[in-house]
Design a protein around this motif. Sequence first.
Motif, short mmCIF file in Angstrom:
data_model
loop_
_atom_site.label_atom_id
_atom_site.label_comp_id
_atom_site.label_asym_id
_atom_site.label_seq_id
_atom_site.Cartn_x
_atom_site.Cartn_y
_atom_site.Cartn_z
N ALA A 50 0.81 -1.21 0.00
CA ALA A 50 0.00 0.00 0.00
C ALA A 50 0.85 1.27 0.00
CB ALA A 50 -0.94 0.01 1.21
N VAL A 51 1.97 1.22 0.66
CA VAL A 51 2.79 2.42 0.84
C VAL A 51 3.98 2.33 -0.11
CG1 VAL A 51 4.10 3.82 2.45
CG2 VAL A 51 2.05 2.61 3.23
N SER A 52 4.05 3.26 -1.02
CA SER A 52 5.16 3.28 -1.97
C SER A 52 6.34 4.06 -1.41
CB SER A 52 4.71 3.92 -3.29
OG SER A 52 4.36 5.28 -3.08
N VAL A 53 7.46 3.90 -2.08
CA VAL A 53 8.66 4.65 -1.68
C VAL A 53 8.42 6.15 -1.86
CG1 VAL A 53 11.10 5.00 -2.15
CG2 VAL A 53 10.13 2.70 -2.24
N THR A 54 7.63 6.50 -2.86
CA THR A 54 7.34 7.92 -3.10
C THR A 54 6.63 8.55 -1.91
OG1 THR A 54 7.17 7.53 -5.48
CG2 THR A 54 6.18 9.55 -4.63
N ALA A 55 5.65 7.85 -1.36
CA ALA A 55 4.92 8.37 -0.20
C ALA A 55 5.85 8.55 0.99
CB ALA A 55 3.78 7.42 0.16
N TYR A 56 6.76 7.61 1.17
CA TYR A 56 7.72 7.71 2.26
C TYR A 56 8.66 8.90 2.06
CZ TYR A 56 11.90 6.62 4.98
OH TYR A 56 12.99 6.70 5.81
N LEU A 57 9.16 9.07 0.83
CA LEU A 57 10.08 10.16 0.56
C LEU A 57 9.40 11.52 0.65
CD1 LEU A 57 12.21 8.69 -2.37
CD2 LEU A 57 12.82 8.87 0.06
N ILE A 58 8.11 11.57 0.30
CA ILE A 58 7.38 12.83 0.42
C ILE A 58 7.35 13.29 1.88
CG2 ILE A 58 5.05 13.80 0.34
CD1 ILE A 58 4.64 12.35 -2.30
N GLY A 59 7.05 12.36 2.78
CA GLY A 59 7.02 12.72 4.19
C GLY A 59 8.38 13.16 4.71
N VAL A 60 9.42 12.38 4.37
CA VAL A 60 10.77 12.74 4.83
C VAL A 60 11.25 14.03 4.16
CG1 VAL A 60 13.17 11.96 4.94
CG2 VAL A 60 11.31 10.33 5.31
N GLY A 61 10.83 14.26 2.91
CA GLY A 61 11.27 15.46 2.21
C GLY A 61 10.70 16.74 2.79
N LYS A 62 9.58 16.66 3.47
CA LYS A 62 9.04 17.85 4.11
C LYS A 62 9.88 18.30 5.31
CE LYS A 62 4.19 16.69 3.13
NZ LYS A 62 2.88 16.38 3.77
N ALA A 63 10.54 17.35 5.94
CA ALA A 63 11.23 17.64 7.20
C ALA A 63 12.29 18.73 7.08
CB ALA A 63 11.84 16.34 7.75
N PRO A 64 13.17 18.73 6.05
CA PRO A 64 14.16 19.82 5.98
C PRO A 64 13.53 21.19 5.85
CG PRO A 64 14.80 17.98 4.56
CD PRO A 64 13.42 17.71 5.02
N VAL A 65 12.42 21.29 5.13
CA VAL A 65 11.74 22.59 5.01
C VAL A 65 11.20 23.02 6.37
CG1 VAL A 65 9.87 23.84 3.87
CG2 VAL A 65 11.17 22.11 2.61
N PHE A 66 10.56 22.11 7.07
CA PHE A 66 10.07 22.43 8.41
C PHE A 66 11.22 22.81 9.34
CE2 PHE A 66 6.30 19.28 7.73
CZ PHE A 66 5.74 20.18 6.86
N ALA A 67 12.34 22.11 9.22
CA ALA A 67 13.49 22.41 10.07
C ALA A 67 14.01 23.82 9.83
CB ALA A 67 14.59 21.38 9.83
N ALA A 68 14.12 24.21 8.56
CA ALA A 68 14.59 25.55 8.24
C ALA A 68 13.64 26.60 8.79
CB ALA A 68 14.74 25.71 6.72
N ILE A 69 12.34 26.37 8.68
CA ILE A 69 11.36 27.33 9.20
C ILE A 69 11.51 27.48 10.71
CG2 ILE A 69 8.89 27.69 9.60
CD1 ILE A 69 8.37 26.40 6.88
N ILE A 70 11.59 26.37 11.41
CA ILE A 70 11.66 26.41 12.88
C ILE A 70 12.92 27.12 13.35
CG2 ILE A 70 11.85 24.98 14.95
CD1 ILE A 70 10.15 22.89 13.41
N ALA A 71 14.06 26.75 12.78
CA ALA A 71 15.33 27.34 13.23
C ALA A 71 15.42 28.82 12.89
CB ALA A 71 16.49 26.57 12.61
N VAL A 72 15.03 29.19 11.69
CA VAL A 72 15.15 30.60 11.28
C VAL A 72 14.20 31.48 12.08
CG1 VAL A 72 14.75 32.20 9.37
CG2 VAL A 72 16.02 30.09 8.98
N VAL A 73 12.95 31.04 12.25
CA VAL A 73 12.00 31.86 13.01
C VAL A 73 12.42 31.97 14.47
CG1 VAL A 73 9.62 31.97 13.83
CG2 VAL A 73 10.08 31.39 11.46
N GLY A 74 12.87 30.88 15.06
CA GLY A 74 13.32 30.95 16.46
C GLY A 74 14.48 31.90 16.64
N CYS A 75 15.48 31.82 15.78
CA CYS A 75 16.63 32.73 15.88
C CYS A 75 16.23 34.17 15.57
CB CYS A 75 17.74 32.27 14.95
SG CYS A 75 18.45 30.67 15.35
N PHE A 76 15.36 34.35 14.59
CA PHE A 76 14.91 35.70 14.22
C PHE A 76 14.21 36.39 15.39
CE2 PHE A 76 11.19 38.13 12.67
CZ PHE A 76 11.86 39.23 12.14
N GLN A 77 13.30 35.70 16.04
CA GLN A 77 12.61 36.30 17.18
C GLN A 77 13.56 36.54 18.35
OE1 GLN A 77 9.75 37.57 17.15
NE2 GLN A 77 8.89 36.72 15.27
#
Length: 378
Positions: A309-336
Amino acid sequence: MNRMSAAPAAIAQSSPQELALSGAWTARGIGAIASQLDALTAPAGQELVVDGARIEALDTAGAWVLQKLVHRLSGEGKTVRLRDLRPEFTRLLEAIEQQMADQEPPLASSSIAPASALERLGRNVVASLEQGFALLSFVGECALALGGCLAHPARFRWRPILYNIRSAGFDALPIVGLLSFLLGVVVAYQGANQLRQYGANIFVADLVGLSMLREFAPLITAIIVAGRSGSAYAAQIGTMAVTEEIDAMRTLGIAPLDLLVLPKVLALLVALPLLTVFADVLGVFGGMLMARAQLGVGFADFLDRFVKAVSVTAYLIGVGKAPVFAAIIAVVGCFQGFRTHGGADSVGRQTTRAVVQSIFLVIVADALFSVAFSALDL
């Protein structure tokens, strides 16, 4: 006459229309006449002459008291005229008068009617736009700093990077694992009743696998890290800003972005994808346990259906979001954190803003990912 030997300040009202000032109108000499000044009156509508010929000394404290007296009497409808002051005393009074005039607008503004709802909305919009532009500027500065480090790898500070990987990644494993496991249990439990009605028990693997790997695991991990590490970044940098440690770093020639921001951003770019993978495993494991308990789907059957049921694409989509979320969290925290000024209350305020804005932007980014993946048929 020497100022130290001058007589204390004195005031005499020789007639209702004339005051005679004498002595040393200084910080030491005016204390004895405070009550006399408060009780001083004069007929309204008539000119009051203040004779300063016998003033022996005048400093800023005395000039301030004298100007306050003149302002009070003028405010009561009296015309006040100073006479026979020394030229240097006149210049000092003019300087005090100018300073008092500069302070009047803020005092007068307190009597203005409260701003309307439309005005408050406009001010909030302007403040939000200003903060948005400031955040974009901060992102550009971080990009330039990162480019400089890539051009000169010796500028990378590996010890802070490794420390932040441990604090933001390894130390977060228990809370991320626990919440992901419980989320997998909840997803399987909520879907069990519906699937049982149609005899589609085996499809619980599809439900748990796709929901956890594509959406829930990266999102819940990012929210946990935003509340845990994003707040810590804002509080650390904000405290350093309040105690002027950042200014001291600039004075020593140390770039604050290289030491405080880039290690956090790079560390979170490494740690958050790994935490997401960990959350995937625990979330699916929680779903497996609930599927066996509620639907009678064994581990072997669950995993067999899960792989289909779960393809490699679905797995990579979830993992691929993580670096974007990480950049948002770190930049906003440091900015504030860098926007902190004042005292300890400002540290708490900016820390709260960092967490709220990080979570908000993470959810917005996740929504944009969903729209983009839907358009790309992924």
